[in-house]
Scaffold this active site. Structure first.
Site, PDB file in Angstrom:
ATOM      1  N   THR A  80    -132.692 -31.196 -65.558  1.00  0.00           N
ATOM      2  CA  THR A  80    -133.941 -30.795 -64.893  1.00  0.00           C
ATOM      3  C   THR A  80    -134.740 -31.996 -64.371  1.00  0.00           C
ATOM      4  OG1 THR A  80    -134.003 -28.832 -66.270  1.00  0.00           O
ATOM      5  CG2 THR A  80    -136.057 -29.445 -65.209  1.00  0.00           C
ATOM      6  N   ASP A 108    -119.770 -29.597 -68.145  1.00  0.00           N
ATOM      7  CA  ASP A 108    -120.895 -29.144 -68.970  1.00  0.00           C
ATOM      8  C   ASP A 108    -120.906 -27.608 -69.075  1.00  0.00           C
ATOM      9  OD1 ASP A 108    -123.350 -29.381 -70.350  1.00  0.00           O
ATOM     10  OD2 ASP A 108    -124.503 -29.163 -68.494  1.00  0.00           O
ATOM     11  N   HIS A 109    -121.084 -27.092 -70.271  1.00  0.00           N
ATOM     12  CA  HIS A 109    -121.207 -25.639 -70.492  1.00  0.00           C
ATOM     13  C   HIS A 109    -120.093 -24.812 -69.843  1.00  0.00           C
ATOM     14  CE1 HIS A 109    -124.915 -25.433 -72.708  1.00  0.00           C
ATOM     15  NE2 HIS A 109    -125.441 -26.328 -71.898  1.00  0.00           N
ATOM     16  N   GLU A 123    -120.160 -25.970 -79.034  1.00  0.00           N
ATOM     17  CA  GLU A 123    -121.581 -25.646 -79.244  1.00  0.00           C
ATOM     18  C   GLU A 123    -121.732 -24.556 -80.290  1.00  0.00           C
ATOM     19  OE1 GLU A 123    -124.158 -25.101 -75.839  1.00  0.00           O
ATOM     20  OE2 GLU A 123    -125.446 -23.749 -76.964  1.00  0.00           O
ATOM     21  N   HIS A 143    -133.338 -25.189 -72.063  1.00  0.00           N
ATOM     22  CA  HIS A 143    -132.921 -25.700 -70.758  1.00  0.00           C
ATOM     23  C   HIS A 143    -133.980 -25.383 -69.705  1.00  0.00           C
ATOM     24  CE1 HIS A 143    -128.605 -25.141 -72.250  1.00  0.00           C
ATOM     25  NE2 HIS A 143    -128.693 -26.415 -71.961  1.00  0.00           N
ATOM     26  N   ASN A 174    -128.297 -34.625 -72.867  1.00  0.00           N
ATOM     27  CA  ASN A 174    -128.079 -34.073 -71.522  1.00  0.00           C
ATOM     28  C   ASN A 174    -129.375 -34.045 -70.725  1.00  0.00           C
ATOM     29  OD1 ASN A 174    -125.565 -33.534 -72.534  1.00  0.00           O
ATOM     30  ND2 ASN A 174    -125.625 -31.338 -72.129  1.00  0.00           N
TER      31      ASN A 174
HETATM   32  P1  13P Z   1    -132.528 -29.965 -69.153  1.00  0.00           P
HETATM   33  O1  13P Z   1    -132.623 -28.685 -68.364  1.00  0.00           O
HETATM   34  O2  13P Z   1    -133.646 -30.099 -70.140  1.00  0.00           O
HETATM   35  O3  13P Z   1    -132.376 -31.149 -68.277  1.00  0.00           O
HETATM   36  O4  13P Z   1    -131.188 -29.856 -70.022  1.00  0.00           O
HETATM   37  C1  13P Z   1    -129.966 -30.006 -69.363  1.00  0.00           C
HETATM   38  C2  13P Z   1    -128.824 -29.672 -70.236  1.00  0.00           C
HETATM   39  O5  13P Z   1    -128.927 -29.582 -71.430  1.00  0.00           O
HETATM   40  C3  13P Z   1    -127.515 -29.492 -69.544  1.00  0.00           C
HETATM   41  O6  13P Z   1    -126.528 -29.055 -70.399  1.00  0.00           O
END
Ligand code: 13P
Length: 282
Positions: free
Chosen positions: A231, A81-82, A133, A177, A228
């Site tokens: 959190t 991720d990212h 992205e 996020h 995704n």
């Molecule tokens: P949240 O922080 O809303 O859970 O989003 C997580 C996210 O997009 C990870 O790439």
């Protein structure tokens, strides 16, 4: 069994559901997500951020998820991720990740296209899928902060998809996020416009907190095929830990504590799998 985004997302977009992508960083979070997905027969994505890799170790996470996935019949994607560090992304694909996300969203359009395309070629050569992205998603994620949203432009999204050959496209449509005060607004009309311009599966980041279920459902109908969640799992885990320690102040068995966290994350994951419509799709 292990799978790629390409195996799961076109089908999800076509059939109007979204596959849940949950951020994990240890045994308990990985088991919690997988147990919920197996229970609900849902295809699922286990994803790790660069910070999670720094915490748990790249090879350790590959070994963990590969081992868990080999024993279940539902498709499981191990996704980065990212990713912003290109050499780490390459190392992850070689080590066993089945999917990468290159986040070039803060680069100028041309440079984002050029780097994403180069990584897409590399990933596809290994049979690994890739998410790109476009547009900046606000909020704090693993120490990296973006103050402002920069909504994705539908025409740019179409050009980006054509030029880069990514398997999925993360878009910025007003969410943030992290644990934000409830100011964010999911711009469903913008999702729809991007969905009309781009036939690729679209990815929603930052959907954990403060988005109404009905609005999420509308965004799925408009083309979102991967959502995704990080959190919400963090909050479930830490709330369960606080509760457990308050109730059992004398406990000195970490398995009881971590087990309570795992149960809480499993329940949260199950709620999302039902909401996204991916339950019983595997
Ligand atoms: P949240 O922080 O809303 O859970 O989003 C997580 C996210 O997009 C990870 O790439």
């Amino acid at each position: 069994m292990l799978a790629t985004l390409h195996d799961l997302l076109p089908r999800a977009r076509k059939n109007g559901y979204a596959v849940g992508a949950f951020n994990i960083s240890n045994l308990e979070s990985a088991q919690a997500v997988l147990d919920a997905a197996v229970e609900l027969r849902a295809p699922v994505i286990l994803q790790t951020s660069q910070q999670a890799i720094a915490y748990a170790g790249l090879f350790e996470l590959v070994a963990l998820v590969t081992s868990l996935a080999s024993r279940v019949r539902i498709p499981v994607v191990l996704h980065f991720d990212h990713g912003r560090d290109i050499s780490l992304l390459r190392a992850a694909a070689k080590a066993g990740y089945t999917s990468l996300m290159f986040d070039g969203s803060r680069l100028p359009f041309r440079e984002n296209v050029q780097k994403t395309r180069m990584l897409a070629k590399f990933a596809h050569g290994l049979g690994v899928s890739i998410e790109g992205e476009l547009g900046v998603i606000a909020g704090q994620e693993d120490g990296i902060r973006a103050r402002e949203h920069l909504l994705t432009d539908p025409d740019e999204a179409q050009r980006f998809a054509e030029l880069t050959r990514v398997d999925a496209l993360a878009i910025s449509v007003g969410l943030a996020h992290g644990r934000q005060v409830l100011r964010e607004h999911l711009n469903v009309a913008r999702v729809r416009d991007i969905g009309r311009a781009v036939s690729l599966p679209l990815v929603l980041h930052g959907a954990s907190e403060g988005v109404a279920d009905a609005v999420l459902k509308k965004s799925i109908a408009a083309g979102i095929a991967k959502i995704n969640i990080d959190t919400s799992l963090r909050i479930s885990c830490n709330t369960a830990a606080r509760r457990f320690l308050k109730k059992h102040p004398k406990s000195y068995n970490p398995r009881e504590l971590f087990g309570a966290c795992r149960d809480a994350m499993r329940i949260t994951t199950g709620r999302y799998l039902r909401l996204f419509g991916s339950a019983y799709q595997a």
